[in-house]
Design a protein around this motif. Structure first.
Motif, PDB file in Angstrom:
ATOM      1  N   PHE A   1       0.829  -1.208   0.000  1.00  0.00           N
ATOM      2  CA  PHE A   1       0.000   0.000   0.000  1.00  0.00           C
ATOM      3  C   PHE A   1       0.864   1.259   0.000  1.00  0.00           C
ATOM      4  CE2 PHE A   1      -3.387  -2.885   1.178  1.00  0.00           C
ATOM      5  CZ  PHE A   1      -4.471  -2.351   0.489  1.00  0.00           C
ATOM      6  N   LEU A   2       2.034   1.193   0.611  1.00  0.00           N
ATOM      7  CA  LEU A   2       2.945   2.334   0.544  1.00  0.00           C
ATOM      8  C   LEU A   2       3.371   2.587  -0.899  1.00  0.00           C
ATOM      9  CD1 LEU A   2       5.249   1.815   3.675  1.00  0.00           C
ATOM     10  CD2 LEU A   2       3.518   3.591   3.317  1.00  0.00           C
ATOM     11  N   TRP A   3       3.657   1.512  -1.642  1.00  0.00           N
ATOM     12  CA  TRP A   3       4.002   1.664  -3.056  1.00  0.00           C
ATOM     13  C   TRP A   3       2.835   2.271  -3.823  1.00  0.00           C
ATOM     14  CZ3 TRP A   3       8.822   1.759  -3.949  1.00  0.00           C
ATOM     15  CH2 TRP A   3       9.721   0.835  -3.415  1.00  0.00           C
ATOM     16  N   ALA A   4       1.613   1.809  -3.508  1.00  0.00           N
ATOM     17  CA  ALA A   4       0.427   2.295  -4.223  1.00  0.00           C
ATOM     18  C   ALA A   4       0.175   3.773  -3.953  1.00  0.00           C
ATOM     19  CB  ALA A   4      -0.791   1.469  -3.828  1.00  0.00           C
ATOM     20  N   PHE A   5       0.296   4.196  -2.700  1.00  0.00           N
ATOM     21  CA  PHE A   5       0.070   5.610  -2.376  1.00  0.00           C
ATOM     22  C   PHE A   5       1.200   6.482  -2.913  1.00  0.00           C
ATOM     23  CE2 PHE A   5      -3.032   3.971   0.701  1.00  0.00           C
ATOM     24  CZ  PHE A   5      -4.069   4.870   0.496  1.00  0.00           C
ATOM     25  N   ALA A   6       2.426   5.942  -2.933  1.00  0.00           N
ATOM     26  CA  ALA A   6       3.529   6.691  -3.539  1.00  0.00           C
ATOM     27  C   ALA A   6       3.275   6.870  -5.035  1.00  0.00           C
ATOM     28  CB  ALA A   6       4.849   5.956  -3.308  1.00  0.00           C
ATOM     29  N   ASN A   7       2.783   5.830  -5.675  1.00  0.00           N
ATOM     30  CA  ASN A   7       2.440   5.930  -7.102  1.00  0.00           C
ATOM     31  C   ASN A   7       1.349   6.969  -7.333  1.00  0.00           C
ATOM     32  OD1 ASN A   7       2.151   4.885  -9.987  1.00  0.00           O
ATOM     33  ND2 ASN A   7       0.122   4.417  -9.166  1.00  0.00           N
ATOM     34  N   ALA A   8       0.354   7.017  -6.433  1.00  0.00           N
ATOM     35  CA  ALA A   8      -0.735   7.995  -6.565  1.00  0.00           C
ATOM     36  C   ALA A   8      -0.205   9.419  -6.473  1.00  0.00           C
ATOM     37  CB  ALA A   8      -1.794   7.749  -5.495  1.00  0.00           C
TER      38      ALA A   8
END
Length: 294
Positions: free
Chosen positions: A157-164
């Protein structure tokens, strides 16, 4: 002068100006979903960081051969050069984070999280009850289309929010690049940013992509991902951003999941559910209701 077409850049841009900017965004959305189909081949052969490297470097090579964008970089103003460098950094880190996220989370979850930033940008530029209503319709449609599941590792989820966050920065910086220097072509400025991205992604992904350099199938899939995900869509984005307000483009991002459903119907003969049809209708209604601000 473009060596492939025989036309000057001004001729090409004037021809592009005759096409509605919305059409370029639809084209971008279509190719946006062709890339992952080629990436499926890569994930079976190449580690995640290697896939990100192949995507960006193959796109950078296409721009280098097609446009020779370093000429535009050195001819641009100091401020435009800084924007191109920043966009290159975003390209490198955004794609790396995106592939890290989808390696562990459903694509729908990553897409739903990614849409949060564009919602904020669209909200900042709404400035009318009509556009607020349009935003509400598109958000409701995207919510129904994407599957937001809070199951997975915290790191994913950290990767996903960083991508966002990085996708939001992409919209801001790419919009600036499209208008940063009238003396050079926006496509050349985009190409310069992609070459910067290729240099920056190499420490993260070159070692993991090394085995693919001797694998013809992996190389072909990598080139297909690069062209369909990082050349054609980003070029279309530049042609659309030149003529659309940033908030309008941000709202149009809602068309991405809706386009995926339509492609599934046309290409894969997938019958959408009633909920998916209603969601697509909400997104289309929101886009149709929206009016760009000055």
């Amino acid at each position: 002068m473009n060596a492939l077409t025989g036309k000057t850049d001004s001729d090409a841009l004037s021809l592009a100006d005759r096409v509605p900017p919305y059409a370029f965004f639809v084209g971008s959305a279509i190719f946006h979903y062709l890339g992952p189909s080629f990436a499926v081949l890569l994930f079976a052969r190449v580690p995640v960081a290697g896939v990100a490297w192949l995507r960006i470097v193959s796109a950078a090579l296409v721009f280098a051969v097609w446009r020779k964008p370093w000429k535009a970089f050195f001819a641009a103003t100091r401020g435009a050069q800084g924007t191109m460098l920043a966009l290159g950094g975003v390209f490198a880190t955004m794609n790396y984070c995106f592939y890290r996220a989808i390696a562990e989370l459903p694509l729908g979850t990553v897409a739903a999280i990614e849409f949060m930033g564009p919602v904020a940008l669209a909200l900042m530029g709404a400035r009318s009850l009509r556009n607020l209503a349009a935003l509400a319709l598109t958000v409701a449609g995207v919510y129904l289309l994407t599957e937001l599941r809070f199951a997975g590792s915290p790191q994913a989820f950290l990767w996903a929010f960083a991508n966002a966050l990085l996708f939001t920065l992409y919209i801001v910086l790419a919009h600036a690049v499209s208008r940063s220097d009238p003396a050079t072509s926006p496509i050349d400025r985009l190409g310069a940013s992609m070459i910067v991205a290729g240099l920056l992604i190499s420490p993260l992904g070159l070692s993991e992509a090394a085995s693919a350099l001797l694998d013809p199938i992996a190389l072909a899939a990598g080139c297909a991902v690069g062209i369909s995900s990082s050349v054609i869509p980003y070029v279309f984005d530049q042609l659309a951003m030149r003529r659309l307000p940033r908030s309008t483009y941000a709202l149009f991002v809602a068309l991405l999941p809706a386009t995926a459903v339509i492609i599934g119907v046309i290409v894969l003969r997938q019958v959408p559910s009633v909920v998916e049809l209603a969601a697509v209708a909400l997104v289309v209604a929101g886009v149709a209701l929206h009016r760009p601000t000055a």
